[in-house]
Scaffold this motif. Structure first.
Motif, short mmCIF file in Angstrom:
data_model
loop_
_atom_site.label_atom_id
_atom_site.label_comp_id
_atom_site.label_asym_id
_atom_site.label_seq_id
_atom_site.Cartn_x
_atom_site.Cartn_y
_atom_site.Cartn_z
N GLY A 17 0.78 -1.24 0.00
CA GLY A 17 0.00 0.00 0.00
C GLY A 17 0.80 1.28 0.00
N PHE A 18 2.11 1.18 -0.23
CA PHE A 18 2.97 2.37 -0.29
C PHE A 18 3.12 2.85 -1.73
N PHE A 19 3.22 4.15 -1.91
CA PHE A 19 3.43 4.73 -3.24
C PHE A 19 4.68 4.12 -3.87
N THR A 20 4.60 3.79 -5.16
CA THR A 20 5.80 3.35 -5.86
C THR A 20 6.60 4.55 -6.36
N ASN A 21 5.93 5.69 -6.52
CA ASN A 21 6.60 6.91 -6.96
C ASN A 21 6.21 8.05 -6.01
N PRO A 22 7.02 8.32 -5.00
CA PRO A 22 6.69 9.36 -4.03
C PRO A 22 6.49 10.75 -4.65
N ALA A 23 7.04 10.99 -5.83
CA ALA A 23 6.88 12.29 -6.48
C ALA A 23 5.43 12.55 -6.91
N GLU A 24 4.62 11.51 -6.99
CA GLU A 24 3.22 11.68 -7.38
C GLU A 24 2.34 12.19 -6.24
N TRP A 25 2.84 12.12 -5.01
CA TRP A 25 2.07 12.51 -3.83
C TRP A 25 1.88 14.02 -3.76
N THR A 26 0.71 14.44 -3.28
CA THR A 26 0.45 15.85 -2.97
C THR A 26 -0.19 15.93 -1.59
N GLU A 27 -0.11 17.08 -0.97
CA GLU A 27 -0.72 17.24 0.35
C GLU A 27 -2.23 17.03 0.30
N ALA A 28 -2.85 17.31 -0.83
CA ALA A 28 -4.30 17.12 -0.96
C ALA A 28 -4.68 15.64 -0.84
N MET A 29 -3.75 14.75 -1.11
CA MET A 29 -4.02 13.31 -1.02
C MET A 29 -4.01 12.81 0.43
N ALA A 30 -3.25 13.46 1.28
CA ALA A 30 -3.02 12.97 2.64
C ALA A 30 -4.30 12.72 3.45
N THR A 91 2.46 4.03 9.28
CA THR A 91 1.24 4.77 8.91
C THR A 91 1.57 6.16 8.41
N ALA A 92 2.46 6.86 9.10
CA ALA A 92 2.84 8.21 8.66
C ALA A 92 3.51 8.17 7.29
N ALA A 93 4.32 7.15 7.04
CA ALA A 93 4.97 7.02 5.73
C ALA A 93 3.92 6.80 4.64
N MET A 94 2.93 5.97 4.91
CA MET A 94 1.86 5.75 3.91
C MET A 94 1.14 7.06 3.60
N ILE A 95 0.79 7.80 4.66
CA ILE A 95 0.08 9.07 4.46
C ILE A 95 0.97 10.08 3.75
N ALA A 96 2.26 10.03 4.00
CA ALA A 96 3.22 10.95 3.39
C ALA A 96 3.63 10.54 1.98
N GLY A 97 3.16 9.39 1.53
CA GLY A 97 3.46 8.94 0.17
C GLY A 97 4.88 8.51 -0.06
N ILE A 98 5.55 8.03 1.00
CA ILE A 98 6.94 7.59 0.86
C ILE A 98 7.05 6.10 1.16
N PRO A 99 8.17 5.46 0.82
CA PRO A 99 8.34 4.02 1.07
C PRO A 99 8.33 3.70 2.56
N LYS A 100 8.05 2.43 2.85
CA LYS A 100 8.03 1.95 4.22
C LYS A 100 9.41 2.13 4.85
N PRO A 101 9.44 2.65 6.07
CA PRO A 101 10.72 2.81 6.77
C PRO A 101 11.41 1.45 7.01
N ILE A 102 12.70 1.46 6.99
CA ILE A 102 13.47 0.24 7.27
C ILE A 102 13.20 -0.18 8.71
N GLY A 103 12.98 -1.45 8.89
CA GLY A 103 12.72 -1.97 10.23
C GLY A 103 11.26 -2.10 10.57
N CYS A 104 10.37 -1.53 9.76
CA CYS A 104 8.94 -1.69 10.02
C CYS A 104 8.47 -3.06 9.56
N ILE A 105 7.57 -3.62 10.33
CA ILE A 105 7.05 -4.95 9.99
C ILE A 105 5.93 -4.81 8.99
#
Length: 105
Positions: A17-30, A91-105
């Motif tokens: 469920g993480f964005f494959t291209n973080p550049a596509e994210w906008t604040e309106a999506m959050a 969760t914050a990474a998903m909302i921010a449109g970035i990849p999953k942080p290292i170490g997250c399950i």
């Protein structure tokens, strides 16, 4: 891979469920992403974390862990779990449109 539509824009998400291209994210999506994850409203504190996550990713190439968030974002670990009960960094990474942080399950 799957697709989703946020703020009228189609985006590709990976299998988690993480964005494959973080550049596509906008604040309106959050807010739409947050609602889909069970967060009904984004407060100023949510935005502080979301913007911090994006900035860290854009400057360092990786998203911060929960521990790093608690130490450097200005929001305590306890509050992070109140804001993002299902897992702050993930969760914050998903909302921010970035990849999953290292170490997250």
């Amino acid at each position: 891979m799957t697709t989703a539509t946020y703020a009228g824009t189609h985006v590709i998400l990976n299998d988690e469920g993480f964005f494959t291209n973080p550049a596509e994210w906008t604040e309106a999506m959050a807010p739409e992403i947050a609602r889909a994850l069970g967060i009904s409203e984004l407060t100023d504190r949510h935005w502080q974390v979301i913007r911090f996550m994006r900035n860290e990713y854009l400057t360092k190439g990786t998203a911060p862990s929960v521990r790093a968030l608690g130490k450097t974002s200005g929001v305590s670990i306890k509050e992070l779990y109140q804001l993002f009960p299902k897992g702050p960094a993930k969760t914050a990474a998903m909302i921010a449109g970035i990849p999953k942080p290292i170490g997250c399950i």
